[in-house]
Scaffold this active site. Structure first.
Site, PDB file in Angstrom:
ATOM      1  N   GLY A 239       8.675  20.828  15.614  1.00  6.81           N
ATOM      2  CA  GLY A 239       9.249  20.486  14.317  1.00  6.81           C
ATOM      3  C   GLY A 239       9.491  18.996  14.156  1.00  6.81           C
ATOM      4  CB  VAL A 240      10.195  16.166  16.411  1.00  9.10           C
ATOM      5  CG1 VAL A 240      10.329  14.669  16.254  1.00  9.10           C
ATOM      6  CG2 VAL A 240      11.545  16.802  16.660  1.00  9.10           C
ATOM      7  N   GLY A 243       2.178  13.950  14.421  1.00  3.97           N
ATOM      8  CA  GLY A 243       0.722  14.048  14.332  1.00  3.97           C
ATOM      9  C   GLY A 243       0.129  13.156  13.261  1.00  3.97           C
ATOM     10  CB  SER A 268      -9.921  21.201  12.049  1.00  5.74           C
ATOM     11  OG  SER A 268      -9.630  19.837  11.968  1.00  5.74           O
ATOM     12  CG  HIS A 353      -5.959  18.012   8.986  1.00  6.54           C
ATOM     13  ND1 HIS A 353      -5.732  16.869   9.715  1.00  6.54           N
ATOM     14  CD2 HIS A 353      -6.306  18.954   9.894  1.00  6.54           C
ATOM     15  CE1 HIS A 353      -5.951  17.099  11.002  1.00  6.54           C
ATOM     16  NE2 HIS A 353      -6.298  18.382  11.132  1.00  6.54           N
TER      17      HIS A 353
END
Lengths: 416, 416, 416, 416
Positions: A239-240, A243, A268, A353
C-alpha cells in the site's frame, strides 16, 4: 545550544523500553505475536473521551488563535498512543526494518479478517511517512552488485521467476538494466525493482527477452526500452506506493544514458483476465464466438478454462487459429478497457499503468506460454506505453473523466 | 506489481508544479517572500466547513467500523492542503534543503509577530517528521574532513567563536573530538555539532581548553570528556530537537573508543544570569552583599552591570576578591536552581541539561573572560554532569516533581 | 618546477607507439603473435658489441668515480631495448593487464621449447618488479563481493573445483574465509586466493569441509584455521611468488579477528605421490608390503596404479585395510621427507610449505576421495603446520641444512 | 598452488630485519644517519671480484644459451646487495614512504659533496621503478579535499607562496583547477601538483591570477587554461620525473571537461635570467642599451642588479620606460633561446618546457612584481604554449637538432 526540552530525556528511556519490547517480539511465535498485536490494536488506540473533549473545545473556540490551538489539540488526540510508541522504533539501529517486518507479520496473521485494521492503518501511516519516495535512493543493480543482493532478486522476483544464476546473469547483461529503490535505513534491501530490456523494437513475448541464447545487443543501438518485470519485495510496505515513481525515474535515467531510446513500454501480464472470463455469462461471450470455442458457453468454469488454454496452445488449421486469437483479443480489450471496479479498471496491472498516464498500445498473442501465463492471462501480454508527451494529459483524463488511453488498433478491437 | 493507484500520476504533475514554485521562490526578495508565505498561511489552511462535516459524521457514527473511518476522515481534514503541498518538496532533489531554508526565511520575516504561526506549525511538523532523530547519521569531524565542511564549523560555531584555521585545527587535535548529525538528504550540512575535550580532570575554564599553546594529551590517558560547545546550525530547524540525543550518542561512542573515560561533563555558560541579576530587587541581592558590591543595589541596570564586570576581573585584595566570588556564586546557584518559568528552569542551557537528566556539579569562577562571557554569565561557567547511572533517575525526578539534580557543594551555596 | 628533462617529451610519443602496438597485438591470432614475440625475442635483445665496449671501459677504469660510471653504463647496456619498450606499457590504462596477458600467450605458445626464453626472462623481471608483494592489497572475499568477482573464483579455483553457486556460498559462510591479493592496476582481478575453514579441530578430509549439509560453526568458537585451497590465477605471472606472503598475511589477519585460534594448518594434496610410486623399484616398495598389495611389484605401471586405487577405496576385512593404510602412509612419508630434487623436496606442494618454514604434522587416510585425489595422491591429504614460533627456525634449518620439519608421529613412520 | 620456493620464507625474516632497521633509523640523529648511510654506501656495494668472475664467464661463453645465463649472472652481480635490502622496505606498511624520506635525508646530509653518490644512485633507481608514472593516480584537489591535504599544498607550494587559507580558497575556486599525482602506497601525499587558471585570454601577470578580489569566471566560458604553478613536493624523489606527464594528463582532463578550451599555456618564471645577466660582459649588454641603463656596463654585479630592479619598477617618462622594457625583453629572448649548457637550454624552466615540446609564445613585462620575481626574473614571466598539434613535432626537432620552438613575435626580438 538552547534545545527545546520537549522530549528531554525521553529518548534514552524510550530506547530501553523499545529494546525490551523488540527482544520479546523477536522471540515470539505467531500466537504470541497475534496476542501482542491484538493488544496494541485494542488498548492503545485514540481515547474517545479525550477526542470528545477536544471536539467540544474546538466547536466553542471563537477566535482565530484559540481555534488554531484547539485544532492542534484535536489533532494530537486523534493520533493514537501506539503511533507514538511505534514511531520510537526509529531510535533503534534496526528499528525501521523491524517495523516493516512487524507489519508483514500482521498482514500474514490477520489476513482478510481485518480484526487488526486500526493498528494496520497506524503502521501504514508511519511507514508511508518514513518511506516517502523522496527519501529513497535509486540504484542500478548489475553483475557487479554483491552476490548477497543478487540472491535477493532471485528470491523476490514476482512476475517471471529467475530460474538460475545464469538466467539472472542474462537479465543483467549489457543490453539489460535493473534498477531498485533503497531506503537509507535498509541499505541492503531493495524495496522494489524493475527489469528493463533494451531492444530494437517493442517485444511481443517475454520468452524472447529471457532466452539466454539470444545475442546481446549493443545498447547504444537500442530504440526501445521494455519494462518486463516490476516486483515489490516487502509485504510490510503493502500500500506504500513506489512503482509509479520508479518507472519515471528509470525513464529519466535511461534517456540520459541512451539518447537513442524513442519508446518506453511495458510488457505486462493481464493477471485477472481468465478469472474474469470464467465469470462471464453466455451473452457476453457469445458475440463472434468461433465454433472451435463453443464449449465456452457451457460446462463448469474450470473445465472451460483448461479447454480454452488447450485451444490456445494446441495445433489447429490456420483459419481456426486466427478465429480463436481474434475472439480472445477482443475479450481482453473489453476486459481491460470497459470493466471497472468503481471508476478504476478491474485489472490490477491495468489500473496501475492507466492511472500513471500510460496508454494501452498492443495485445500480444502467445506472449507468455508459461503455465502461469496461460492460467491467468490466456498467454496474452500487453504493452502499456509511457509516452512522455502524453503522460500528463492521459493522467488528467483518467482522473477527471475516467477515460483510459488506448491505441487506435486496440479501440478497433472493441468496435468489431 | 499491483501498486496502489492512490497517488497515481500525481507525483510527476506535483514535481513540475513544485519545480515552478521553487524557481519563483528562489528568485524572490523578502517582500515577495512575505507575500507568498502569507498566502500559504491564509488561503491553504484546513477547511472549517469540511472539519465540521467530519466532526458531525464522527459524532453520529455508532459502530466500531464506521467510527474508525470517520476518525480517519476527520484526521485527513485537519491536515491542511498546504501540508500536502509542502510535503511534495521532498520529490525534488534539493527539496528538503529548500524547505529548511523557507522556514528560516519565515523565522526571519515573521519574527515575533506570529502572523504566520499556522504555517510555521505545519512546516515544523513536516520537518520534525523528516528530521526524526532516527534518520540522522552521526559523523566525526576532524582535520581530515573537507575544507568546505570545516569552513561551516567556523561559520556556525555559536558558543565560543572559532577565530582562525589554526584555532580550528587545535579543536580537532588528537585530544579533541567533534561530532555532528547529518541528514541523508543534506549530506554536506552539519545540523548540530558538539566539541569535546579529552582531559585529565574536569575543566574549569574554557580559555584553557582553547589555548593553542597547551601540550596535546595522549587521549588514551584521559579520564574526563568535557563537552564545551554545542551549536545548532539551522534556524529553519528551530524547535526540532537533536541535542539530547547527540550528547548521548557521543557519550556511547567515546566510551567505546576510550574505555578509560570516567566522567562526562559539560563546560557550559549561564547565558541568562546577568540579565536576571539586573532585574532583581534590593532584597534579593542584599543578602551577604560584600561592601565592594554596594553599588549593586542602586543606579541604573547597565551601569551596575558594567561595574560588576569590572569588579570581577579587576584587581583587589584577596579578601575582597573572595567575598565577590562567594556572593556571585551564591546568586548563580540561586538563579540556576530556584528560578523557574512554569516548572522549567529559567536559564535555557540549564533547562536543556536538567531535562536531559544531567546534574549541576560545579560553578567555575573566571571561567570565560571573553567579553560575551562577562556580559552574559559574569565570567562564570558551570559543569553539568552526565552520569550514566543517574541520568534516568534524574530525568524522572525532573519530570515528575520538577526536582533539579545538583552536587552537595552546590546545594551548600543555596543554604548559606 | 625544474623537472629533469631526461625523458622529456618521450612519454607522449611512447604512448602513441605503444597504443598502436597494442591494437595490432590484440587483433592478432596465435601465429601472428608467435611471429611478433619471436621478433621481440631475437631483434631487441642487448647488443653484444655495446656490452663488450662497456666491459672494456669498466676493466680499464682505475679510480672510484670512473669505475662507478663505467658500472652504470655496463648495467644499462645489459638491459635489452625490449625491456624499455615493455616497461612503457605501464603508460597505457590497461598496459599492465595486457603485459600479463602477453606473457600468458608466450607461455602457451612457447611451451617447453624455450625458444622465447630471453623474452620470457625480461617479461618476468618486469612483472616481478611491478607485482612486488609490497604493492599488493589483501582483500577479503565474501558473499558481499560482486558476482562478477565471485564468478572468477569459480573459474580460477585450481585445487578443489567449485561445482555451483551454492558450493561457493558454503565456502564463504560465516565459518569460512577467503582472501586474495589484488594489484592496484588490476583491481578486478584476484592474483591468488586462499580458502580457509575455521574449525574445532584440524580437518582430516576435504570432503567434510566442502559438505554443504554440515552445520555452520560460530567462528568465535573455532580453535583451528585450516587452509584447504590456494590458487594462483594468472598464468602470465608464473614464477612471481605471492603464496608465502599471502599465507602469512592471512594468519596475521585471522589472529586479530579471532584471538581464540591456536593452530594454523593446511590440508594439502600430495600431487606427485602416485607418479613417484609408479617409478619405484621392487626393493623400495617391498619393505613391509602387505600380501593384499603383492601386485604392486609386478605388471605395468598404469595397471598397478589403478589396482592400488581400487584397494584403497575397496571393501576388505579390517586387518587387511589397516595393513594397506599403514604401508601407504609409510611410502608417503618417505616420498615427502626423503625424496629430493637437488636440495629441495620433490613434491611441489611440500617444497612450497617446507621452504616457508611449515612442518609436516599429519598424513590423513581417505582424505580426498575425488577421482583426482585418488589418481594423484592415493586419496591422502597432509597437514602442514604453520606454527608462528617455529617458522623462522624451520626456515633457517631448511635453508642452511636442508632439514625438513616433521612431527614425531611422522618421523616414526619413517623409522618403522 | 605450486609456488616457486625461490624466496621461500625469506620474506618473513626480511620483514623483521627491516623492521628493526627502521626503528633504529627513525630514532637516529643526523650524525648517526650519516654514519648509517655511509656504511650502506661503502660496505654494501657490488663486489668487484664477483663482477670480474662474471665478466670472464661471459667473455668465454660461446653458445647462445650459456651466453644468456652468463649475462643474467653478470646482471645480478652488478646489482648491489644494498639494492636488495632497500627493495625489501616495500614489505613494511610504511616502507615506501620511509625510503623516500631516507633519500631526502641523504640529499640533505650529503649535499654537493657527493660522497654518497653510489647509494644515491641505487635509491634513485629503486624509487624510479616504484614511482613509475604508470602507477601514479591523477586526482583533482579542491575545496572539498581534506584540510590535512590542503595544508600540505600551503607548505609545498614552491613557485608562488600561498599566504593564507583565503588565498588557497581562491586558487581552488570554480574557475581554477588543481591536480596532483599520488602513489597508492602514499595516498595522503601529493607528489607533484599543478595549479591552473581558466581564463578568457592568456594571462600576462600572475598577480592578476592570484588577486582574490577578481570576479569568478564561469569556467564554461573560458578559452584558455594557464598553468601558473607546478611544484614537486618530495626532495626524496628528486630526479624522478613526473612533471611532463602531469601536464599532459591535465590537458587531456581539461579538454574533456571544457571542450571550449582552445589554448593551453604556462605562465612561467625565468629563474636564471638575472643571474645570467650579471655575468654578461659589456659587449653582450651594450647593444641597443638605452641611456637610462648605462650603469649596467659598470660597477659591481649586485649594485647593477638592484639598480636594474629599481629602474624596472620605478617611475619614468613613457619613452624611457619603453626603452628599458624593450632592451630587457631582447636580453631575455637571447637568454632563453640561445644560451645552452651542452645542447640543453640554460634556463631550467625553459629546458623542461622546450624538451616537452612546448614553444615560447610571449615575454610579459611586469608580470611578477614580487621581490623574488624581480630578483630572479627581472619581473618578467613567459608563456610556454602546449599546442597539441605541435608538441610531437617540436619535441622531435628539439631532440634531433636542438631547435627551440618560439613564436614569430619572439623571434623578432632576437633579430632586432
Amino acid at each position: 545550544m538552547h534545545e527545546s526540552a520537549r522530549f528531554g530525556g525521553h529518548d534514552a528511556v524510550a530506547r530501553s523500553r523499545i529494546g525490551r519490547l523488540l527482544r520479546f517480539y523477536r522471540g515470539s511465535d505467531d500466537s504470541d505475536k497475534r496476542r501482542f498485536l491484538t493488544q496494541l490494536n485494542e488498548a492503545f488506540g485514540p481515547d474517545p473521551q479525550l477526542i470528545r473533549v477536544a471536539i467540544d473545545a474546538y466547536l466553542k473556540a471563537d477566535e482565530q488563535s484559540t481555534r488554531e490551538s484547539a485544532l492542534e489539540s484535536l489533532r494530537n488526540h486523534l493520533d493514537s498512543p501506539r503511533l507514538k510508541l511505534l514511531g520510537q522504533f526509529n531510535l533503534m539501529p534496526e528499528g525501521v526494518e523491524e517495523l516493516v517486518r512487524m507489519r508483514a507479520d500482521l498482514q500474514r496473521i490477520d489476513d482478510g479478517c481485518g480484526g487488526l485494521a486500526a493498528l494496520d492503518r497506524d503502521l501504514m501511516r508511519l511507514l508511508a511517512s518514513w518511506f516517502d519516495v523522496g527519501f529513497l535512493e535509486l540504484r542500478r543493480i548489475g553483475w557487479n552488485s554483491s552476490a548477497a543482493l543478487l540472491e535477493k532478486l532471485i528470491r523476490y522476483e514476482a512476475v517471471h521467476e529467475i530460474t538460475s544464476w545464469s538466467d539472472l546473469r542474462n537479465r543483467l547483461d549489457s543490453d539489460r538494466r535493473c534498477y531498485a529503490f533503497f531506503h537509507p535505513r535498509m541499505p541492503e534491501e531493495p524495496l522494489i525493482f524493475i527489469e528493463v530490456a533494451l531492444l530494437r523494437e517493442v517485444a511481443a513475448s517475454v520468452q524472447t527477452i529471457l532466452d539466454e541464447s539470444q545475442p546481446t545487443l549493443d545498447p547504444n543501438a537500442a530504440n526501445v526500452a521494455v519494462f518486463y518485470s516490476i516486483s515489490n519485495t516487502q509485504p510490510g510496505l503493502k500500500g506504500v506506493s513506489f512503482g509509479e515513481f520508479l518507472i519515471k525515474r528509470v525513464v529519466e535515467q535511461l534517456q540520459i544514458e541512451f539518447p537513442g531510446l524513442k519508446i518506453f513500454s511495458t510488457l505486462s501480464p493481464v493477471p485477472g483476465f481468465m478469472e474474469w472470463l470464467q465469470r462471464q455469462d453466455v451473452e457476453g461471450l457469445g458475440r463472434n464466438l468461433p465454433p472451435e470455442l463453443d464449449f465456452i458457453v457451457s460446462g463448469d468454469a474450470r473445465t472451460r478454462a483448461s479447454r480454452l488454454q488447450a485451444a490456445i496452445v494446441g495445433r489447429q488449421d490456420r483459419m481456426a487459429g486466427r478465429r480463436i486469437e481474434d475472439w480472445t483479443r477482443r475479450q481482453c480489450a473489453r476486459y481491460l478497457l470497459t470493466e471497472r471496479r468503481g471508476n478504476a479498471p478491474l485489472d490490477p496491472v491495468g489500473r496501475f499503468h492507466f492511472s500513471n498516464g500510460a496508454s494501452l498500445a498492443r495485445i500480444n498473442w502467445l506472449a507468455d506460454n508459461s503455465p502461469r501465463g496461460l492460467r491467468q492471462s490466456a498467454g496474452l501480454m500487453v504493452n502499456y506505453l509511457y509516452s512522455l508527451k502524453e503522460i500528463e494529459k492521459n493522467h488528467k483524463m483518467y482522473c477527471d473523466s475516467g477515460i483510459l488511453a488506448a491505441s487506435r488498433q486496440i479501440r478497433r478491437l472493441l468496435d468489431g
